[in-house]
Write a protein that holds these residues in place. Structure first.
Motif, PDB file in Angstrom:
ATOM      1  N   PHE A   1      14.396 -19.141 -11.116  1.00  0.00           N
ATOM      2  CA  PHE A   1      13.827 -20.552 -10.681  1.00  0.00           C
ATOM      3  C   PHE A   1      15.129 -21.538 -11.078  1.00  0.00           C
ATOM      4  O   PHE A   1      14.983 -22.388 -10.150  1.00  0.00           O
ATOM      5  CB  PHE A   1      12.606 -20.761 -11.767  1.00  0.00           C
ATOM      6  CG  PHE A   1      11.999 -22.154 -11.526  1.00  0.00           C
ATOM      7  CD1 PHE A   1      11.308 -22.511 -10.517  1.00  0.00           C
ATOM      8  CD2 PHE A   1      12.368 -23.171 -12.718  1.00  0.00           C
ATOM      9  CE1 PHE A   1      10.816 -23.865 -10.392  1.00  0.00           C
ATOM     10  CE2 PHE A   1      11.560 -24.398 -12.550  1.00  0.00           C
ATOM     11  CZ  PHE A   1      10.972 -24.742 -11.491  1.00  0.00           C
ATOM     12  N   PRO A   2      15.737 -21.466 -12.237  1.00  0.00           N
ATOM     13  CA  PRO A   2      16.881 -22.200 -12.417  1.00  0.00           C
ATOM     14  C   PRO A   2      17.806 -22.150 -11.105  1.00  0.00           C
ATOM     15  O   PRO A   2      18.327 -23.413 -10.815  1.00  0.00           O
ATOM     16  CB  PRO A   2      17.599 -21.893 -13.727  1.00  0.00           C
ATOM     17  CG  PRO A   2      16.240 -21.126 -14.645  1.00  0.00           C
ATOM     18  CD  PRO A   2      15.533 -20.435 -13.466  1.00  0.00           C
TER      19      PRO A   2
ATOM     20  N   ILE B   1      19.202 -26.748  -4.883  1.00  0.00           N
ATOM     21  CA  ILE B   1      18.480 -27.952  -4.353  1.00  0.00           C
ATOM     22  C   ILE B   1      19.259 -29.126  -4.950  1.00  0.00           C
ATOM     23  O   ILE B   1      19.540 -29.955  -4.157  1.00  0.00           O
ATOM     24  CB  ILE B   1      16.888 -28.035  -4.676  1.00  0.00           C
ATOM     25  CG1 ILE B   1      16.412 -26.615  -3.948  1.00  0.00           C
ATOM     26  CG2 ILE B   1      16.387 -29.548  -3.987  1.00  0.00           C
ATOM     27  CD1 ILE B   1      14.849 -26.850  -4.310  1.00  0.00           C
ATOM     28  N   ILE B   2      19.342 -29.112  -6.193  1.00  0.00           N
ATOM     29  CA  ILE B   2      20.161 -30.075  -7.010  1.00  0.00           C
ATOM     30  C   ILE B   2      21.548 -30.353  -6.169  1.00  0.00           C
ATOM     31  O   ILE B   2      21.999 -31.797  -6.074  1.00  0.00           O
ATOM     32  CB  ILE B   2      20.102 -30.214  -8.364  1.00  0.00           C
ATOM     33  CG1 ILE B   2      18.657 -30.444  -9.030  1.00  0.00           C
ATOM     34  CG2 ILE B   2      20.920 -30.969  -9.205  1.00  0.00           C
ATOM     35  CD1 ILE B   2      18.797 -30.035 -10.469  1.00  0.00           C
TER      36      ILE B   2
ATOM     37  N   GLN C   1      19.317 -29.795 -20.022  1.00  0.00           N
ATOM     38  CA  GLN C   1      18.399 -30.100 -20.885  1.00  0.00           C
ATOM     39  C   GLN C   1      16.838 -29.974 -20.612  1.00  0.00           C
ATOM     40  O   GLN C   1      15.953 -29.434 -21.329  1.00  0.00           O
ATOM     41  CB  GLN C   1      18.450 -31.645 -21.327  1.00  0.00           C
ATOM     42  CG  GLN C   1      19.886 -31.921 -21.937  1.00  0.00           C
ATOM     43  CD  GLN C   1      20.013 -31.351 -23.382  1.00  0.00           C
ATOM     44  OE1 GLN C   1      19.413 -31.695 -24.206  1.00  0.00           O
ATOM     45  NE2 GLN C   1      20.848 -30.358 -23.524  1.00  0.00           N
ATOM     46  N   ALA C   2      16.586 -30.219 -19.328  1.00  0.00           N
ATOM     47  CA  ALA C   2      15.241 -30.014 -18.899  1.00  0.00           C
ATOM     48  C   ALA C   2      14.788 -28.466 -18.884  1.00  0.00           C
ATOM     49  O   ALA C   2      13.604 -28.220 -19.131  1.00  0.00           O
ATOM     50  CB  ALA C   2      14.849 -30.514 -17.367  1.00  0.00           C
ATOM     51  N   PHE C   3      15.770 -27.793 -18.860  1.00  0.00           N
ATOM     52  CA  PHE C   3      15.549 -26.347 -18.930  1.00  0.00           C
ATOM     53  C   PHE C   3      15.445 -25.763 -20.302  1.00  0.00           C
ATOM     54  O   PHE C   3      15.024 -24.479 -20.518  1.00  0.00           O
ATOM     55  CB  PHE C   3      16.590 -25.371 -18.050  1.00  0.00           C
ATOM     56  CG  PHE C   3      16.385 -25.579 -16.592  1.00  0.00           C
ATOM     57  CD1 PHE C   3      15.224 -25.429 -15.915  1.00  0.00           C
ATOM     58  CD2 PHE C   3      17.616 -25.546 -15.864  1.00  0.00           C
ATOM     59  CE1 PHE C   3      15.346 -25.727 -14.551  1.00  0.00           C
ATOM     60  CE2 PHE C   3      17.739 -25.695 -14.505  1.00  0.00           C
ATOM     61  CZ  PHE C   3      16.415 -25.639 -13.910  1.00  0.00           C
ATOM     62  N   GLY C   4      15.775 -26.414 -21.259  1.00  0.00           N
ATOM     63  CA  GLY C   4      15.863 -26.302 -22.681  1.00  0.00           C
ATOM     64  C   GLY C   4      17.115 -25.466 -23.074  1.00  0.00           C
ATOM     65  O   GLY C   4      17.167 -24.913 -23.889  1.00  0.00           O
ATOM     66  N   TRP C   5      18.170 -25.771 -22.194  1.00  0.00           N
ATOM     67  CA  TRP C   5      19.588 -25.057 -22.650  1.00  0.00           C
ATOM     68  C   TRP C   5      19.961 -26.105 -23.696  1.00  0.00           C
ATOM     69  O   TRP C   5      19.710 -27.116 -24.000  1.00  0.00           O
ATOM     70  CB  TRP C   5      20.413 -24.949 -21.377  1.00  0.00           C
ATOM     71  CG  TRP C   5      19.728 -24.442 -20.190  1.00  0.00           C
ATOM     72  CD1 TRP C   5      18.738 -23.360 -20.212  1.00  0.00           C
ATOM     73  CD2 TRP C   5      20.401 -24.121 -18.933  1.00  0.00           C
ATOM     74  NE1 TRP C   5      18.662 -22.671 -19.037  1.00  0.00           N
ATOM     75  CE2 TRP C   5      19.548 -23.092 -18.204  1.00  0.00           C
ATOM     76  CE3 TRP C   5      21.520 -24.469 -18.232  1.00  0.00           C
ATOM     77  CZ2 TRP C   5      19.817 -22.690 -16.958  1.00  0.00           C
ATOM     78  CZ3 TRP C   5      21.927 -24.212 -16.965  1.00  0.00           C
ATOM     79  CH2 TRP C   5      21.112 -23.245 -16.333  1.00  0.00           C
TER      80      TRP C   5
ATOM     81  N   ILE D   1      19.658 -10.781 -14.688  1.00  0.00           N
ATOM     82  CA  ILE D   1      19.876 -12.180 -14.909  1.00  0.00           C
ATOM     83  C   ILE D   1      19.132 -13.045 -13.879  1.00  0.00           C
ATOM     84  O   ILE D   1      18.726 -13.958 -14.080  1.00  0.00           O
ATOM     85  CB  ILE D   1      21.300 -12.396 -15.411  1.00  0.00           C
ATOM     86  CG1 ILE D   1      21.597 -11.679 -16.761  1.00  0.00           C
ATOM     87  CG2 ILE D   1      21.306 -13.965 -15.788  1.00  0.00           C
ATOM     88  CD1 ILE D   1      22.791 -12.149 -17.510  1.00  0.00           C
ATOM     89  N   LEU D   2      19.713 -12.611 -12.734  1.00  0.00           N
ATOM     90  CA  LEU D   2      19.490 -13.597 -11.418  1.00  0.00           C
ATOM     91  C   LEU D   2      17.865 -13.465 -11.134  1.00  0.00           C
ATOM     92  O   LEU D   2      17.260 -14.426 -10.957  1.00  0.00           O
ATOM     93  CB  LEU D   2      20.153 -13.111 -10.316  1.00  0.00           C
ATOM     94  CG  LEU D   2      21.781 -13.304 -10.347  1.00  0.00           C
ATOM     95  CD1 LEU D   2      22.376 -12.822  -9.024  1.00  0.00           C
ATOM     96  CD2 LEU D   2      22.154 -14.740 -10.675  1.00  0.00           C
TER      97      LEU D   2
END
Length: 739
Positions: free
Chosen positions: A297-298, A304-305, A110-114, A291-292
């Motif tokens: 950034f994502p 990391i997440i 959601q933070a990425f706007g997906w 695409i990569l």
């Protein structure tokens, strides 16, 4: 020139590229899965330097078969008995990881706007760890016997089943395109219904089928029967509205409980390797560098997440369940990756067309990187956990130690809990089977006899007769079974529980009657159903003893099939001696180990490493509390207790020496016979005094004296003149030492 279909050419290209790249990765000591992904990228449509796959659609069909075989193999490695024995720590840790990572993944998307579907699938992708990668890393590092490794294995077992539930829920969510609590609840109940029905029914019938066919079963026939059962369950799962992968996993888990489970797993292994390679190569084909680059950034943030989030979520669960802080940190870092199930979840979203095109390659990229980092994370967990523990104030350390000791020391189970567990299990299982019989009767048996009878009443009567015979053991179990055991009688005499026990008994009687009414009402008119109800109840009461015998036979058959393999050493609980680091673990003795053939007294492991051998599993034989003269044989499973440091030391003792491995090609064992003379080395010595194992690297297997043969002589045997001694060992060393 004969034309080759593109499918054959593509398959040859896939396997050829996989072979070459994985050999390179094997040489570089990197995971084979990464090699498959790289091979897929090189022959995929996004890399033009090498020959490219022509018909991607056909490869996807092979890949779907690969998913089915892969899940079938995972089911064969899975065991419901293991799931029941993993204990609270593994269950709490697994559920903590899954729930927390689901939320973290969703809010990250959601933070990425997906979109919501992309975010939900991202959470599911991040919520599971890779069984294959972790087990391989543990084997390579040599830490399978350590305490936290046992906890990690338990977490992975729980995750396997939880992921299957996730696949079903995601499929339902993808079809409805909206989150409806009622629909989700119905899906969970439906899944529980079919899982119970398939598993218990499968355990009842399939081991018996394999036992009856055993005289006719060659390896070829066993493989064919196993795969046909797998595909049959795939069809049943699809017909019930579930994913094919669920059916494959369930059939694998059913076959894993049979006495042929290990053999089937061995036979299926080459097929799994073949189709698994095709699946992972097909995953690599979808890697799009553009695409990569666009989503670097994502990818970085999700990476990391994944590492930090899994350390926190699974580590927190382990800590709350009573594990030490050190064990919790080691568990969290070991689970910090995503793998094969994440690919399958991503594939599901792509197949259903509910996720964006970028999610799949992002998943592959994160999985590839975490696969590479997993061994380093596991190694890093040791110094990192020690440093964290050292930094804590002493008060915190003492509090955590007391909490761990108190949590793990709670073992008492009240009569109420025992009764409640039996009550719920008994009620749920027999209700599910009663409903299944009623559905089968009303949907299939009744229409068949109605057609045969041309709508006459005898069709309904025959249907009711057959249905009641099938339902009678389950009605008996619902009404009477396990209600008058010791726990129930004790509770009935206790004033605080007496009334609730009576109410629970009455509920089961009413439930059985309600199921009977539903069945009769679906087949007959109201007036006829009332009359039939009275007659059926009278019949069930009159023939109660016969029904009881019928049910006991069914129950015994299931229990025999379920417990056919017995309880293996690795399936036992591995409790820790809180608050110390000592715990139980299993070590398998390799054939080339230097301890083979020696007794526990000779090995002196307690003095050398501080460990105790609690039991030894040797095939079907279990030696509990082995004596000092117990000999260690190749393949023995040693169930030992010790600290991580002690277990590490015993692992180094059991590990084959490098010199042994290097000289294997020069060692030529043979059966030698030596005639004892008065001037020979053996004359007048006992077998123990001769020390043949050290000076000649030989083992005395037999002696002939005066025409009599003594097999495996005792250590106090005294060699005499004209004894003919048979020794297994190296020809040259035996001759040089004894003659």
């Amino acid at each position: 020139m004969i034309h080759l279909p593109n499918l054959i050419v593509d398959l040859g290209l896939i396997l050829g590229a996989a072979a070459v790249i994985t050999l390179i990765f094997k040489y570089l000591k990197q995971p084979v899965v990464l090699g498959y992904l790289m091979a897929g990228f090189l022959v995929g449509p996004h890399f033009k330097l090498f020959p490219t796959i022509v018909e991607v659609e056909n490869v996807q069909v092979w890949a779907e078969i690969g998913v089915i075989i892969l899940l079938f193999s995972l089911g064969l490695e899975f065991s419901f008995k293991k799931l029941m024995k993993v204990g609270g720590s593994a269950s709490v840790s697994a559920m903590s990881e899954i729930i927390i990572m689901l939320f973290i993944g969703y809010f990250t998307g959601q933070a990425f706007g997906w979109s919501s579907m992309d975010s939900i699938f991202l959470g599911a992708i991040l919520s599971v760890s890779s069984t294959t990668i972790i087990i391989r890393a543990f084997e390579e590092i040599g830490i399978k016997g350590q305490q936290f490794a046992s906890l990690v294995f338990g977490v992975l077992i729980v995750e396997d089943l939880a992921t299957i539930v996730l696949l079903v829920l995601l499929s339902t969510l993808a079809v409805s395109q909206q989150f409806e609590g009622t629909e989700m609840l119905f899906s969970i109940m439906k899944l529980g219904f079919f899982l119970t029905l398939w598993f218990i029914g499968g355990i009842f019938f399939i081991p018996t089928l394999l036992k009856r066919l055993k005289p006719l079963l060659s390896n070829e026939m066993l493989l064919i029967i196993s795969l046909s059962l797998c595909l049959l369950m795939v069809y049943l799962a699809s017909s019930a509205g579930f994913s094919p992968a669920l059916g494959a996993f369930i059939m694998g888990s059913i076959l894993a409980e049979t006495n042929q489970g290990i053999k089937i797993e061995h036979l299926v292994s080459p097929i799994k390797d073949l189709f698994g390679a095709v699946f992972f190569v097909s995953v690599g084909m979808l890697i799009d560098p553009q695409i990569l680059v666009e989503y670097w950034f994502p990818v970085t943030i999700i990476l990391i997440i994944t590492i930090v989030g899994k350390l926190f979520s699974s580590g927190l669960g382990a800590l709350l369940s009573g594990q030490t802080l050190k064990t919790s940190i080691q568990t969290g870092l070991s689970l910090a990756q995503i793998g094969e199930f994440s690919f399958i979840i991503a594939t599901l979203g792509m197949t259903l067309g509910v996720t964006s095109s970028f999610l799949y390659p992002i998943t592959v990229a994160v999985s590839a990187i975490t696969t590479f980092t997993t061994p380093y994370m596991i190694k890093f967990s040791f110094p990192f956990s020690n440093k964290v523990v050292a930094m804590l104030p002493q008060k915190w350390k003492d509090s955590l130690a007391r909490y761990s000791a108190a949590t793990q020391s709670v073992s008492a189970t009240s009569n109420w809990r025992v009764f409640l567990r039996k009550y719920i299990t008994n009620t749920v299982i027999h209700t599910i089977f009663s409903i299944a019989v009623i559905i089968l009767s009303t949907k299939y048996i009744y229409p068949f006899f109605q057609e045969q009878s041309e709508g006459k009443i005898w069709g309904a009567i025959v249907t009711i007769f057959i249905t009641i015979i099938a339902l009678s053991p389950f009605f008996y179990a619902l009404s009477f079974r396990n209600l008058y055991d010791e726990e129930a009688q004790k509770l009935s005499r206790h004033k605080n529980y007496r009334n609730i026990v009576y109410v629970m008994r009455a509920f089961r009687h009413l439930l059985a009657l309600a199921l009977l009414i539903v069945m009769l009402n679906s087949l007959l008119s109201i007036q006829a159903a009332i009359i039939a109800f009275v007659l059926v109840v009278i019949t069930l009461v009159v023939f109660r003893k016969q029904i009881k015998k019928y049910y006991i036979k069914i129950e015994e058959r299931f229990l025999v099939n379920f417990n056919k393999n017995g309880v293996d050493v690795e399936e036992k609980e591995t409790p820790m001696l809180a608050p110390w680091d000592a715990h139980f673990t299993e070590i398998v003795v390799k054939p080339e180990s230097s301890v083979v053939g020696k007794t526990l007294e000779e090995l002196k492991w307690r003095e050398r490493a501080g460990i105790n051998v609690a039991s030894i599993s040797r095939g079907d034989l279990n030696i509990h509390l082995p004596a000092r003269d117990t000999i260690i044989y190749p393949g023995d499973k040693l169930y030992i207790i010790g600290t991580d440091t002690q277990i590490k030391k015993i692992n180094s003792i059991l590990r084959p020496e490098k010199s042994v491995g290097e000289s294997d090609s020069l060692y030529k064992p043979s059966l030698e016979k030596i005639l004892v003379q008065k001037d020979s080395y053996l004359y007048g010595r006992s077998l123990k005094e001769s020390n043949l194992r050290d000076i000649a690297e030989g083992i005395v297997v037999g002696i002939e004296r005066n025409g009599q043969r003594i097999v495996n002589p005792e250590s106090n045997w005294i060699f005499d003149e004209n004894d003919l001694v048979w020794i297994v060992g190296d020809h040259k060393k035996i001759l040089s030492a004894l003659q």
